[in-house]
Scaffold this active site. Structure first.
Site, short mmCIF file in Angstrom:
data_model
loop_
_atom_site.label_atom_id
_atom_site.label_comp_id
_atom_site.label_asym_id
_atom_site.label_seq_id
_atom_site.Cartn_x
_atom_site.Cartn_y
_atom_site.Cartn_z
N ASN A 188 99.52 -27.29 -4.10
CA ASN A 188 99.32 -28.58 -4.78
C ASN A 188 100.66 -29.11 -5.29
O ASN A 188 101.55 -28.34 -5.66
CB ASN A 188 98.32 -28.43 -5.94
CG ASN A 188 98.99 -28.15 -7.26
OD1 ASN A 188 99.46 -29.07 -7.94
ND2 ASN A 188 99.05 -26.87 -7.63
N PHE A 216 100.84 -33.44 -12.64
CA PHE A 216 100.26 -33.72 -13.96
C PHE A 216 99.52 -35.06 -13.99
O PHE A 216 99.70 -35.87 -14.92
CB PHE A 216 101.34 -33.70 -15.05
CG PHE A 216 101.82 -32.34 -15.46
CD1 PHE A 216 101.17 -31.18 -15.07
CD2 PHE A 216 102.95 -32.21 -16.25
CE1 PHE A 216 101.62 -29.92 -15.46
CE2 PHE A 216 103.41 -30.96 -16.66
CZ PHE A 216 102.76 -29.82 -16.26
N SER A 241 105.12 -25.53 -14.31
CA SER A 241 104.68 -26.29 -13.14
C SER A 241 105.89 -26.66 -12.29
O SER A 241 106.90 -27.14 -12.82
CB SER A 241 103.94 -27.56 -13.56
OG SER A 241 103.73 -28.40 -12.43
N ASN A 277 105.98 -29.09 -10.21
CA ASN A 277 105.79 -30.44 -9.69
C ASN A 277 106.26 -31.55 -10.63
O ASN A 277 106.04 -32.72 -10.36
CB ASN A 277 104.31 -30.65 -9.35
CG ASN A 277 103.83 -29.67 -8.30
OD1 ASN A 277 104.53 -29.44 -7.31
ND2 ASN A 277 102.68 -29.06 -8.52
N THR A 278 106.90 -31.19 -11.75
CA THR A 278 107.52 -32.16 -12.64
C THR A 278 109.00 -31.84 -12.71
O THR A 278 109.37 -30.76 -13.17
CB THR A 278 106.89 -32.10 -14.05
OG1 THR A 278 105.51 -32.47 -13.96
CG2 THR A 278 107.60 -33.05 -15.01
N LYS A 286 102.98 -20.45 -20.76
CA LYS A 286 102.69 -20.14 -19.35
C LYS A 286 103.98 -20.19 -18.55
O LYS A 286 104.68 -21.21 -18.54
CB LYS A 286 101.67 -21.12 -18.79
CG LYS A 286 101.20 -20.76 -17.37
CD LYS A 286 99.99 -21.58 -16.96
CE LYS A 286 99.46 -21.16 -15.61
NZ LYS A 286 98.19 -21.84 -15.26
N ASN A 301 102.14 -19.02 -13.22
CA ASN A 301 101.78 -20.26 -12.55
C ASN A 301 101.91 -20.12 -11.02
O ASN A 301 102.05 -19.01 -10.51
CB ASN A 301 102.69 -21.39 -13.08
CG ASN A 301 102.01 -22.73 -13.13
OD1 ASN A 301 101.29 -23.11 -12.22
ND2 ASN A 301 102.22 -23.47 -14.20
#
Length: 345
Positions: A108, A112, A170, A172-173, A206, A235
């Protein structure tokens, strides 16, 4: 096959993000029976939170806290919703969610996507009674001072969640994982500690699986220095194992599911060694059976979280893991799940 698992099988025939939306809609609207009471041997406590069982839902399935009542009927010991950012944001362009069926994995790059803190907080005021609910905090993509976004989330959700998770892992940021460095982490955790003041709500951190044992050790010490109550390990990964067979294997984003197991296990071992029982650990990443959950608990995890395996095995997986864990606990002579934590070390 249980009806709920049949539904999961049908959803796998659809586009992944469409299926995700339909699953949430079903959880919001379909009346589900209350789960059976948990076997007492599964009881445990994490950071002062009493759990009827140690099997939780990882963040990401319910980003906006919109299906908590339905999720509370699936038998989880605790449910983590989010990630939520202070301001609403659409996330990354579609397609951004990919099933790697041959590998029992997911990639993915959602970014967010969520409706923002105010909508999230409003839903938590209507949360199901008797369920342990956690809120996973993120930072907006365009925010320069990302630590300020976490502080805003912590303050806004005071009294609404049973615990909050600071998600600095994450992939993805842009720039988010940089917060795992010691200097940036000290600044973030110090500001969070100040914002918490007398708020007793546990705060979890996390982390990513793509860290060395030394880096994880530094994070553990930073967490202990600043009063973090538990560490979630871990994660999604940016790694792409050579064993991946799916045509989606080269998509950008975080990889979860079966191929994440080796990295998640290694990260847990490193965290358990570094923490030496001083901080509770929650294991996540590739957990898809009672045997895997049992191994993570014996490796040092006080609880586990699942998500990607639900896509492939359906919600009936929760009950199967719990039954397996209960049988293993009794066979080993333990009276609660808490007694088994770290017994493999």
């Amino acid at each position: 096959m249980a009806l709920s698992d049949l539904g999961a099988a049908l959803l796998r025939r659809l586009d992944p993000e469409t299926a995700h939306g339909l699953a949430l809609m079903a959880l919001r609207t379909v009346p589900l029976p209350a789960p059976a009471a948990d076997d007492p041997v599964l009881a445990t406590t994490v950071a002062g939170l009493r759990l009827s069982n140690p099997v939780g839902l990882a963040a990401g399935l319910d980003k906006n806290g919109e299906a908590l009542h339905g999720l509370s009927r699936l038998g989880f010991g605790f449910i983590e919703c989010g990630s939520v950012t202070p301001r609403p944001q659409p996330g990354n362009p579609k397609p951004r969610l990919f099933r790697l069926g041959e590998d029992r994995a997911i990639i993915n790059r959602m970014g967010f996507n969520n409706e923002g803190l105010e909508a999230f907080a409003a839903r938590l005021t209507r949360r199901p009674a008797g369920s342990v609910i956690g809120a996973n905090l993120g930072a907006n993509k365009e925010t320069e001072d990302k630590a300020a976004d976490y502080v805003a989330g912590l303050r806004r959700l005071k009294g609404l969640a049973d615990y909050v998770t600071v998600n600095v892992s994450s992939p993805n940021t842009p720039g988010l994982r940089d917060l795992q460095g010691r200097a940036a982490l000290d600044d973030l955790l110090g500001r969070l500690a100040e914002a918490r003041a007398d708020d007793p709500t546990p705060v979890f951190l996390k982390i990513a699986p793509d860290l060395t044992a030394a880096e994880i050790g530094l994070i553990v010490e930073a967490g202990l220095d600043h009063g973090i109550d538990a560490l979630i390990v871990s994660n999604t990964t940016l790694d792409r194992p050579q064993t991946l067979r799916s045509p989606h294997r080269d998509e950008a984003g975080g990889l979860s599911g079966e191929p994440l197991k080796p990295r998640a296990r290694a990260a847990l071992r490193a965290a358990a060694e570094a923490s030496a029982g001083r901080m509770p650990l929650i294991a996540v990443g590739g957990i898809d059976s009672g045997a895997e959950a049992w191994d993570r608990i014996r490796a040092g995890a006080s609880a586990v979280q699942i998500y990607s395996a639900l896509v492939y095995d359906g919600p009936g997986l929760v009950g199967r893991i719990k039954r397996d864990l209960a049988a293993r606990l009794r066979a080993e002579g333990f009276s609660t799940a808490a007694e088994a934590v770290g017994t493999a070390r």
